[in-house]
Design an enzyme around this catalytic site. Structure first.
Site, PDB file in Angstrom:
ATOM      1  N   THR A   1       0.834  -1.206   0.000  1.00 45.87           N
ATOM      2  CA  THR A   1       0.000   0.000   0.000  1.00 45.87           C
ATOM      3  C   THR A   1       0.867   1.255   0.000  1.00 45.87           C
ATOM      4  O   THR A   1       0.662   2.177  -0.802  1.00 45.87           O
ATOM      5  CB  THR A   1      -0.910   0.011   1.237  1.00 45.87           C
ATOM      6  OG1 THR A   1      -1.674  -1.196   1.275  1.00 45.87           O
ATOM      7  CG2 THR A   1      -1.854   1.208   1.208  1.00 45.87           C
TER       8      THR A   1
ATOM      9  N   ARG B   1      -9.406  -0.784   3.337  1.00 46.06           N
ATOM     10  CA  ARG B   1      -8.963  -0.605   1.952  1.00 46.06           C
ATOM     11  C   ARG B   1      -9.671  -1.549   0.987  1.00 46.06           C
ATOM     12  O   ARG B   1      -9.980  -1.169  -0.141  1.00 46.06           O
ATOM     13  CB  ARG B   1      -7.450  -0.868   1.853  1.00 46.06           C
ATOM     14  CG  ARG B   1      -6.574   0.149   2.534  1.00 46.06           C
ATOM     15  CD  ARG B   1      -6.129   1.216   1.565  1.00 46.06           C
ATOM     16  NE  ARG B   1      -5.150   2.098   2.165  1.00 46.06           N
ATOM     17  CZ  ARG B   1      -4.522   3.057   1.509  1.00 46.06           C
ATOM     18  NH1 ARG B   1      -4.742   3.248   0.216  1.00 46.06           N
ATOM     19  NH2 ARG B   1      -3.657   3.841   2.115  1.00 46.06           N
TER      20      ARG B   1
ATOM     21  N   LYS C   1      -0.453  -9.754   8.579  1.00 42.39           N
ATOM     22  CA  LYS C   1      -0.348  -8.326   8.881  1.00 42.39           C
ATOM     23  C   LYS C   1      -1.755  -7.864   9.212  1.00 42.39           C
ATOM     24  O   LYS C   1      -2.633  -7.844   8.348  1.00 42.39           O
ATOM     25  CB  LYS C   1       0.223  -7.543   7.687  1.00 42.39           C
ATOM     26  CG  LYS C   1       0.257  -6.030   7.918  1.00 42.39           C
ATOM     27  CD  LYS C   1       0.717  -5.281   6.682  1.00 42.39           C
ATOM     28  CE  LYS C   1       0.660  -3.775   6.926  1.00 42.39           C
ATOM     29  NZ  LYS C   1       1.034  -2.999   5.717  1.00 42.39           N
TER      30      LYS C   1
ATOM     31  N   TYR D   1     -12.489  -5.035  -4.328  1.00 44.32           N
ATOM     32  CA  TYR D   1     -13.537  -4.730  -5.298  1.00 44.32           C
ATOM     33  C   TYR D   1     -14.421  -5.935  -5.601  1.00 44.32           C
ATOM     34  O   TYR D   1     -15.585  -5.958  -5.206  1.00 44.32           O
ATOM     35  CB  TYR D   1     -12.991  -4.139  -6.608  1.00 44.32           C
ATOM     36  CG  TYR D   1     -14.125  -3.667  -7.495  1.00 44.32           C
ATOM     37  CD1 TYR D   1     -14.851  -2.528  -7.155  1.00 44.32           C
ATOM     38  CD2 TYR D   1     -14.503  -4.381  -8.623  1.00 44.32           C
ATOM     39  CE1 TYR D   1     -15.936  -2.123  -7.925  1.00 44.32           C
ATOM     40  CE2 TYR D   1     -15.583  -3.971  -9.393  1.00 44.32           C
ATOM     41  CZ  TYR D   1     -16.290  -2.850  -9.047  1.00 44.32           C
ATOM     42  OH  TYR D   1     -17.364  -2.449  -9.801  1.00 44.32           O
TER      43      TYR D   1
ATOM     44  N   TYR E   1      -2.474 -10.310   4.455  1.00 46.29           N
ATOM     45  CA  TYR E   1      -2.595  -8.873   4.748  1.00 46.29           C
ATOM     46  C   TYR E   1      -4.076  -8.544   4.864  1.00 46.29           C
ATOM     47  O   TYR E   1      -4.805  -8.590   3.881  1.00 46.29           O
ATOM     48  CB  TYR E   1      -1.904  -8.075   3.642  1.00 46.29           C
ATOM     49  CG  TYR E   1      -1.912  -6.566   3.790  1.00 46.29           C
ATOM     50  CD1 TYR E   1      -2.314  -5.933   4.963  1.00 46.29           C
ATOM     51  CD2 TYR E   1      -1.508  -5.758   2.733  1.00 46.29           C
ATOM     52  CE1 TYR E   1      -2.310  -4.555   5.076  1.00 46.29           C
ATOM     53  CE2 TYR E   1      -1.491  -4.379   2.833  1.00 46.29           C
ATOM     54  CZ  TYR E   1      -1.905  -3.777   4.008  1.00 46.29           C
ATOM     55  OH  TYR E   1      -1.903  -2.415   4.106  1.00 46.29           O
TER      56      TYR E   1
ATOM     57  N   ILE F   1       4.663  -4.014  10.645  1.00 46.98           N
ATOM     58  CA  ILE F   1       4.973  -3.605   9.278  1.00 46.98           C
ATOM     59  C   ILE F   1       4.552  -2.144   9.208  1.00 46.98           C
ATOM     60  O   ILE F   1       3.371  -1.818   9.236  1.00 46.98           O
ATOM     61  CB  ILE F   1       4.265  -4.494   8.251  1.00 46.98           C
ATOM     62  CG1 ILE F   1       4.829  -5.924   8.362  1.00 46.98           C
ATOM     63  CG2 ILE F   1       4.463  -3.947   6.825  1.00 46.98           C
ATOM     64  CD1 ILE F   1       4.165  -6.936   7.451  1.00 46.98           C
TER      65      ILE F   1
END
Length: 295
Positions: free
Chosen positions: A47, A141, A164, A110, A136, A206
């Site tokens: 990201t 997001r 993460k 999406y 992740y 992270i």
């Protein structure tokens, strides 16, 4: 117990851009700064690295360049996630071929998927590479959350070794730790939740802040892990105002502005991201001064 990819602070590295592409000269400077200042790992094409606006060819060149530049001094973890399983596999296989140490794979966005679909997606990827994989989870997001029972199912896959966790939900992190134990190592994906996640059995972070202050973040994690809880707590609290400034606009807008103020030519974020506003930029500069990162 699975082998972890790293303990401590992994830097979610920005990607320095020029008008025409990648600024490899500046990327090398950033990498050397990270190694010299004690980062425990480098995470690329995530990201913070603006992978969503990088072409496939750019990603491949950046991954190969970083592997060659780091030259096994610290682990290199490539972000190869996406919402097309077949393409994720192909990029992951390329990253493995050029010598990365592990993969960071975000949930599909999406098109999203169900929890069963997440298991199928990650299982298919894991079957096609031998590298260790860190899941992740960043639902703000992607619009999809890896639920704890899904983490348990995925933790049974031998080369899925960590997660993460950037959901912001500490209760969920606690449940993942309870269900998965040493079969899924937990890394904080939020700088401001590093210590809370370490207290639940996490082994590192992270980090976005470590683009600016890798030694600080490394020391904070290891202070906690070595039992210096008060020192670690004081560091976490000290960093909160700067962390807030680094997320006053969409990441990596502020951290790229901060690096520019520190003298690095990282370029502007790519559209649809835009440069930081004047008001937020001024406040960020104040926090960088307070943290003694600029004069």
């Amino acid at each position: 117990m699975k082998k972890n990819l790293f303990i401590g602070c992994g830097t979610a590295l920005v990607t320095p851009f020029t008008k025409d592409g990648i600024n490899f000269e500046e990327l090398k400077k950033l990498l050397e700064f990270q190694v010299e200042q004690g980062a425990d790992s480098i995470i690329i094409c995530g990201t913070t690295g603006e992978s969503s606006t990088m072409s496939l060819e750019e990603k491949k060149k950046v991954i190969e360049f970083i592997v060659e530049t780091i030259h096994k001094r610290i682990p290199v973890i490539a972000g190869t996630g996406g919402n097309n399983t077949k393409e994720v596999i192909l990029l992951s296989q390329y990253a493995e071929k050029v010598g990365v140490d592990g993969l960071l794979i975000v949930t599909p966005y999406y098109n999203k998927t169900t929890q069963a679909g997440l298991v199928a997606h990650y299982t298919e990827i894991a079957k096609n590479v031998t590298l260790p994989i860190i899941l992740y989870n960043v639902p703000s997001r992607t619009g999809v959350n890896i639920e704890p029972k899904t983490c348990l199912a995925l933790s049974k896959i031998s080369n899925i070794v960590g997660i993460k966790e950037a959901s912001g939900n500490l209760s969920q992190v606690a449940e993942v730790a309870s269900l998965c134990g040493d079969d899924l190592w937990i890394y904080s994906g939020n700088d401001d939740q590093t210590l809370p996640i370490l207290s639940l059995g996490g082994i590192g972070v992270i980090s976005v802040l470590s683009n600016l202050a890798p030694k600080f973040m490394h020391n904070m994690v290891f202070d906690y892990l070595s039992g210096n809880f008060t020192l670690a707590k004081d560091s976490q609290i000290k960093a909160i105002p700067l962390i807030r400034s680094l997320f006053c606009e969409v990441n990596p807008i502020p951290v790229k502005a901060a690096l520019a103020k520190m003298g690095y030519e990282v370029g502007l974020p790519r559209l649809p991201l835009i440069p930081i506003s004047a008001t937020n930029g001024h406040h960020l500069e104040e926090e960088l001064r307070k943290f003694k990162l600029i004069e």
